[in-house]
Enzyme design. Structure first.
Site, mmCIF file in Angstrom:
data_model
loop_
_atom_site.group_PDB
_atom_site.id
_atom_site.type_symbol
_atom_site.label_atom_id
_atom_site.label_comp_id
_atom_site.label_asym_id
_atom_site.label_seq_id
_atom_site.Cartn_x
_atom_site.Cartn_y
_atom_site.Cartn_z
ATOM 1 N N THR A 172 0.800 -1.311 -0.005
ATOM 2 C CA THR A 172 0.125 -0.071 0.116
ATOM 3 C C THR A 172 0.852 1.310 0.028
ATOM 4 O O THR A 172 0.458 2.360 -0.275
ATOM 5 C CB THR A 172 -0.839 0.019 1.261
ATOM 6 O OG1 THR A 172 -0.037 0.144 2.379
ATOM 7 C CG2 THR A 172 -1.935 -1.142 1.278
ATOM 8 N N ASP A 312 1.369 -3.103 18.473
ATOM 9 C CA ASP A 312 1.294 -2.842 16.992
ATOM 10 C C ASP A 312 1.775 -1.610 16.923
ATOM 11 O O ASP A 312 1.344 -0.692 16.011
ATOM 12 C CB ASP A 312 -0.220 -2.934 16.742
ATOM 13 C CG ASP A 312 -0.241 -2.557 15.041
ATOM 14 O OD1 ASP A 312 0.628 -3.046 14.183
ATOM 15 O OD2 ASP A 312 -1.371 -2.068 14.865
#
Length: 692
Positions: A172, A312
Site C-alpha cells: 500500500t 502494534d
C-alpha cells in the site's frame, strides 16, 4: 598541455551537465514541482511559496477539479513534474493530468484483478503514492508488483514481482526513488506468518540490486548478513515459525547529504510477544529506524522505538530530515513521531537519541531514558498480568498521515490521535497459536475501554522539536484525519475525516479558511506554482485503515459519494457539484432466511478475514459495501461467485478460493444475523425518535 586541455574539457562537461536527479529532488528552492512523496528528499512537506499567505488565503477557491467515479479510498500524495500532475487511485490506476487545467494526458491500469490469484487474503485497494526519477514514474501494486512508467506517455517500461505470490503480503506504500534505485517494502504481518523486508531495484532496468530483511530467519538456514546475526540474539524460542513481522510498508527517506537511506519498520507478527518470542527479547529490528547504505543495503545503525513491541507500535511513520539548533550546535537530525506516542529527535549521523517526549498520553511507557534511549515500561503494560488499559491504541498516536516541518516557525505539524484500547490475552488460546504458527493474526483480544484519554479523539498539534513541547493544538471532531502541508505563507493545510479542508496560521493555530468537500479526506495536500499562480491540490476520498476497521461510521458510504481531485488557487472560479449528504446503511431483512445459530458462530470466526474492508460485525465504514444492506449474501450462488470465484475482483474484492461450501454458508448466516439485529435496533431507534 594536452593533459591540461583534457582536464579543462572534463570540468566543462561536468559544469554544463546540470544537477543530478537527486540534486533536483533535494532542491528545497524548487517551487514549480513536487518531485517526491514529501516534496523533496528531506520529506519536510514545506513549500517556500508564499503567494497564498495568512492574509490572502481567505480568497482561496477551486480552480479546477476532476471527478473520479471509479475510485473509492484515496490516500495518495500527488506528484508534479514539468507541468504534469501524477496521482494513483483505487486498484493502483495511475493518471497524468495537466497541472494547470486538469486535462487527462494519460492513464495506466495495472490490471490488479488479473494478478490477484485465488488464495490471496484481502489487502487494501489504495496506495499512498508514486515516485519519480529520471523521466520515470514508479508505482507499486496491491498484489506486489513494482512498475516503471514513461512519465511522458504512461507506457510501461518494466515490471517486477517483489513478493512471493504464495505469501500473504501486499503493498500500500509509495516506492522511494534515490541514487539510481527505487525501494519498495510490503505489509501483511497480521495476514499470515511473514518476514518483512525491503528491496531496491535499478531504476533503468528493474534489476534487483539488494534486499534487506528486517527480522532474522531460521538460524539453521544461516543469516544473510551480520545485522541479522546480531538481531537473532534479541529473539527467543522458534520465532521464525511465526514469521516475526517487521514489514516495512511506509516511511522511507533518502539523505543525499549523508548518502544514507532510512527505513521505518513494522510491528511484530503476531502482536503478542508471548507467541512470537516466548522468553522475551527486544526483537530487532521491529519498530525501528534503520540506517542503510543506499548502494548495497548494508547496515549502518538502528534506533528501536518500541523494543519487544506488544502493541502494534510500528515505526512506519514518516522520517523528516532537518538541521536543528541543539544546545547551540547546528545538528543534522531526523524527526519521527511513530505510533507509540513519543516524538523522537535523533542525530542522523550517529543514530544516537537527542531527545524524546510524549506528544499524547502514553500508558505503555512513562518516559524514554535519555542515556540508553530505551522506554521505561511499567509492570503490566505488556498485559502479562491480565487486561491492560493502553494508550495510544493500535491506531497509533500518529499513523501514516504525514506530518510537516516548517523551518521558519521551527514547528512540526502532526495529525495526532488520542485513543485507547484494552489488551487482554486471557481468553486467547496461546497454546493453539504456538501449535499452529501458520494461522496469522494478532494473538490477543482487543476491546474498547470505558473512557478515552481526552474528550476528543483527534487533533492537529504544532510541536516544537527542540524544546520538545506543544506550542498549540486544534481539537478535531474525529480520529482519522489527513496529513499536513506547511508553507512560507505561514500556513498549515489539513483535510479532516468530516470532510473539511482547513488552513491555519502556522504560528498560532488560528483557523483562517475552510472548504467543505462533502466527503471525508484522508490524503495530504500539496502545492506548486506555474505561470505565476500558486495551486493547492488535494485528493478527496475516505480511505485507510479506519475506513475499514474504525469504530465509528461517519456516513461516507462506499460508491455513493464522488471521489475527486480538487485544485485551488486565488483565481479559482470552478463550480463544484455538491455531494450527497452522509448516508448510513439500512440493513436488509429476509424473513424467509432461517438463521442457524451454530452456523452463525462459525461464520463469526471466519468473518475475521473480512473485517479489514467490510468492518467488524459486518458494519462497513466506507472502505467496501455494507454486507448487511447488500443483496449478494441473500443468494448462495451469487455469494459463492463473488467470494470464492472472484466475480468482483476488478472492484477490489479478491477471491477466497480456499473457502468451502460450508464455510461460505456459515458466513452468510453470520451476515444475516447481524442484518436482522441491526435492522431491529434501527426500527426501535426510529420509533423513539418519532415519539420525541
Amino acid at each position: 598541455m594536452n593533459n591540461f586541455l583534457l582536464i579543462s574539457a572534463a570540468l566543462l562537461i561536468i559544469s554544463c551537465s546540470g544537477p543530478t536527479e537527486d540534486e533536483k529532488i533535494a532542491d528545497e528552492t524548487n517551487t514549480s514541482e513536487w518531485l517526491a512523496y514529501g516534496r523533496t528528499h528531506s520529506e519536510q512537506r514545506f513549500s517556500p511559496i508564499a503567494d497564498i499567505d495568512t492574509s490572502a488565503v481567505k480568497g482561496l477557491k477551486v480552480d479546477w477539479y476532476l471527478d473520479l467515479p471509479r475510485d473509492a479510498g484515496l490516500v495518495s500524495t500527488p506528484l508534479v513534474v514539468d507541468g504534469v500532475l501524477y496521482f494513483t487511485g483505487t486498484m493502483n490506476r495511475v493518471r497524468a493530468v495537466d497541472a494547470i487545467n486538469g486535462k487527462l494526458l494519460w492513464s495506466f491500469d495495472p490490471e490488479v484483478a488479473k494478478h490477484l490469484g485465488k488464495t490471496r487474503k484481502p489487502g487494501w485497494t489504495q496506495s499512498r503514492g508514486l515516485s519519480y526519477y529520471a523521466g520515470k514514474i514508479f508505482t507499486a501494486t496491491w498484489e506486489g508488483r513494482l512498475i516503471a512508467l514513461d512519465a511522458k506517455t504512461g507506457k510501461e517500461l518494466w515490471s517486477v514481482l517483489t513478493i512471493d505470490p504464495d505469501k500473504q503480503m501486499s503493498i500500500t506504500g509509495a516506492p522511494k526513488a534515490f541514487a539510481g534505485k527505487v525501494l519498495i517494502g510490503n505489509g501483511g504481518s497480521e495476514a499470515a506468518p511473514n518476514r518483512g523486508y525491503v528491496t531496491a531495484y535499478d531504476t533503468e532496468t528493474g534489476k534487483l540490486v539488494w534486499r534487506f530483511y528486517i527480522v532474522p530467519g531460521n538460524p539453521d538456514d544461516g543469516f544473510e548478513n551480520d545485522a541479522m546475526a546480531m538481531a537473532a540474539k534479541t529473539w527467543t524460542g522458534e520465532w521464525w515459525r511465526y514469521g516475526g513481522g517487521g514489514n516495512s510498508w511506509h516511511g522511507f527517506t533518502y539523505d543525499k547529504e549523508l548518502h544514507t537511506l532510512y527505513i521505518g519498520t513494522g510491528n511484530g507478527g503476531p502482536w503478542n510477544p508471548k507467541v512470537r518470542s516466548e522468553n522475551g527479547g527486544d526483537n530487532l529490528f521491529l519498530s525501528s529506524i534503520i540506517a542503510l547504505n543506499p548502494d548495497n543495503g548494508g547496515y549502518k545503525w538502528h534506533y528501536q522505538t518500541s523494543p519487544g513491541d506488544a502493541w502494534d507500535y510500528n515505526s512506519n511513520m514518516d522520517i523528516v530530515l532537518a538541521a536543528l539548533d541543539i544546545k547551540g550546535v547546528k545538528t543534522k537530525v531526523l524527526m519521527h513521531a511513530p505510533k507509540n506516542g513519543f516524538f523522537y529527535v535523533i542525530n542522523r549521523e550517529t543514530g544516537k537519541l537527542i531527545s524524546a517526549k510524549p506528544f499524547v498520553e502514553t500508558t505503555w511507557a512513562t518516559s524514554i531514558d535519555s542515556i540508553t534511549g530505551r522506554p521505561n515500561i511499567p509492570p503490566g503494560a505488556r498485559y502479562e498480568n491480565g487486561p491492560a488499559y493502553i494508550t495510544p491504541s493500535p491506531h497509533g498516536a500518529h499513523s501514516w498521515h504525514a506530518m510537516s516541518f516548517n523551518p521558519t516557525t521551527g514547528l512540526v505539524y502532526i495529525p495526532a490521535i488520542h485513543d485507547a484500547v484494552i489488551f487482554d490475552d486471557s481468553r486467547t488460546n496461546l497454546k493453539s497459536w504456538k501449535d499452529n504458527p501458520s494461522k496469522g493474526g494478532i494473538a490477543v483480544g482487543l476491546s474498547d475501554p470505558d473512557s478515552l484519554p481526552r474528550p476528543y479523539t483527534g487533533s492537529l498539534e504544532a510541536w516544537d522539536p527542540v524544546k520538545q513541547k506543544l506550542r498549540w493544538i486544534v481539537p478535531l471532531k474525529e480520529l482519522w484525519n489527513a496529513g499536513t502541508l506547511t508553507t512560507a505563507g505561514n500556513l498549515v493545510f489539513q483535510g479532516t475525516a468530516d470532510g473539511m479542508f482547513n488552513a491555519y496560521n502556522a504560528w498560532t493555530g488560528k483557523l483562517l479558511w475552510s472548504y467543505n468537500a462533502g466527503l471525508g479526506i484522508s490524503a495530504p495536500p500539496i502545492t506548486y506554482k506555474i505561470n505565476g499562480r500558486q495551486y493547492i491540490a488535494l485528493l478527496v476520498g475516505w480511505g485507510g485503515a479506519f475506513a475499514g476497521v474504525g469504530n465509528k461510521v461517519l456516513g461516507w458510504e462506499y460508491n455513493r459519494h464522488i471521489r475527486r481531485l480538487l485544485v485551488f488557487s486565488l483565481d479559482g472560479k470552478a463550480i463544484v457539484p455538491p455531494q450527497p449528504p452522509p448516508y448510513f446503511a439500512k440493513p436488509l431483512v429476509d424473513k424467509t432466511f432461517i438463521i442457524d445459530d451454530s452456523k452463525v458462530r462459525a461464520g463469526f470466526e471466519l468473518f475475521f478475514k473480512c473485517t479489514g474492508c467490510h468492518g467488524a460485525g459486518a458494519v462497513a465504514k466506507g472502505m467496501a459495501p455494507d454486507l448487511r444492506a447488500s443483496p449478494i449474501p441473500l443468494s448462495s450462488d451469487v455469494f459463492t461467485d463473488v467470494v470464492r470465484n472472484g466475480a468482483k475482483a476488478e472492484m477490489g474484492m479478491p477471491a477466497f478460493g480456499d473457502l468451502t461450501d460450508d464455510q461460505l454458508e456459515a458466513m452468510r448466516h453470520f451476515i444475516r444475523r447481524r442484518a436482522h439485529e441491526d435492522a431491529a435496533q434501527t426500527k426501535v431507534e426510529s420509533e423513539r425518535a418519532a415519539e420525541n
